[in-house]
Design a protein around this motif. Structure first.
Motif, short mmCIF file in Angstrom:
data_model
loop_
_atom_site.label_atom_id
_atom_site.label_comp_id
_atom_site.label_asym_id
_atom_site.label_seq_id
_atom_site.Cartn_x
_atom_site.Cartn_y
_atom_site.Cartn_z
N CYS A 6 -3.16 -12.78 1.72
CA CYS A 6 -3.57 -11.41 2.00
C CYS A 6 -4.95 -11.16 1.39
O CYS A 6 -5.18 -11.49 0.22
CB CYS A 6 -2.54 -10.44 1.45
SG CYS A 6 -3.04 -8.72 1.66
N THR A 8 -6.29 -8.42 0.56
CA THR A 8 -6.41 -7.30 -0.37
C THR A 8 -5.50 -7.40 -1.58
O THR A 8 -5.73 -6.72 -2.57
CB THR A 8 -6.16 -5.96 0.36
OG1 THR A 8 -5.02 -6.11 1.19
CG2 THR A 8 -7.35 -5.57 1.20
N CYS A 9 -4.42 -8.21 -1.52
CA CYS A 9 -3.56 -8.31 -2.71
C CYS A 9 -3.30 -9.76 -3.11
O CYS A 9 -2.60 -10.02 -4.08
CB CYS A 9 -2.25 -7.54 -2.52
SG CYS A 9 -1.03 -8.39 -1.52
N CYS A 29 -1.16 -8.45 4.31
CA CYS A 29 0.29 -8.60 4.31
C CYS A 29 0.98 -7.29 4.67
O CYS A 29 0.34 -6.23 4.71
CB CYS A 29 0.77 -9.10 2.94
SG CYS A 29 0.76 -7.83 1.67
N CYS A 32 0.45 -4.19 2.43
CA CYS A 32 -0.86 -3.54 2.32
C CYS A 32 -1.21 -2.69 3.53
O CYS A 32 -2.24 -2.02 3.53
CB CYS A 32 -1.94 -4.59 2.09
SG CYS A 32 -1.81 -5.37 0.47
ZN LIG Z 1 -1.33 -7.56 0.68
#
Ligand SMILES: [Zn+2]
Length: 86
Positions: A6, A8-9, A29, A32
């Protein structure tokens, strides 16, 4: 089966349920992205990541927040966003 991370995470996505609406081409994911497929606000994602770490690694809130902030600094998605003028 595709394996992606992912943007962003940094969660590793392996199974269909890890991807938003089962979309394997997504760079984000399922955690998010909301049910409409829109990326959630940074603060929400950050809070989720902290909660996940507290639960999984037994860190306290403060340690988890520090780890998450360090990680987010290195994630390209957030780097690009922070370079844009507010
Ligand atoms: Zn994520």
């Amino acid at each position: 089966m595709p394996v992606s991370t992912c943007q962003t995470c940094a969660r590793v996505m392996r199974e269909k349920k890890d991807f938003p609406r089962g979309n394997f081409s997504s760079g984000f994911c399922a955690d998010c992205v909301d049910e409409k497929g829109v990326l959630k606000p940074k603060e929400i994602i950050r809070a989720n990541m902290i909660r996940m770490r507290v639960k999984q690694s037994g860190l306290n809130e403060e340690e988890a927040a520090e780890a998450v902030d360090n990680l987010m600094k290195r994630l390209p998605a957030w780097n690009q966003m922070s370079k844009q003028p507010a």
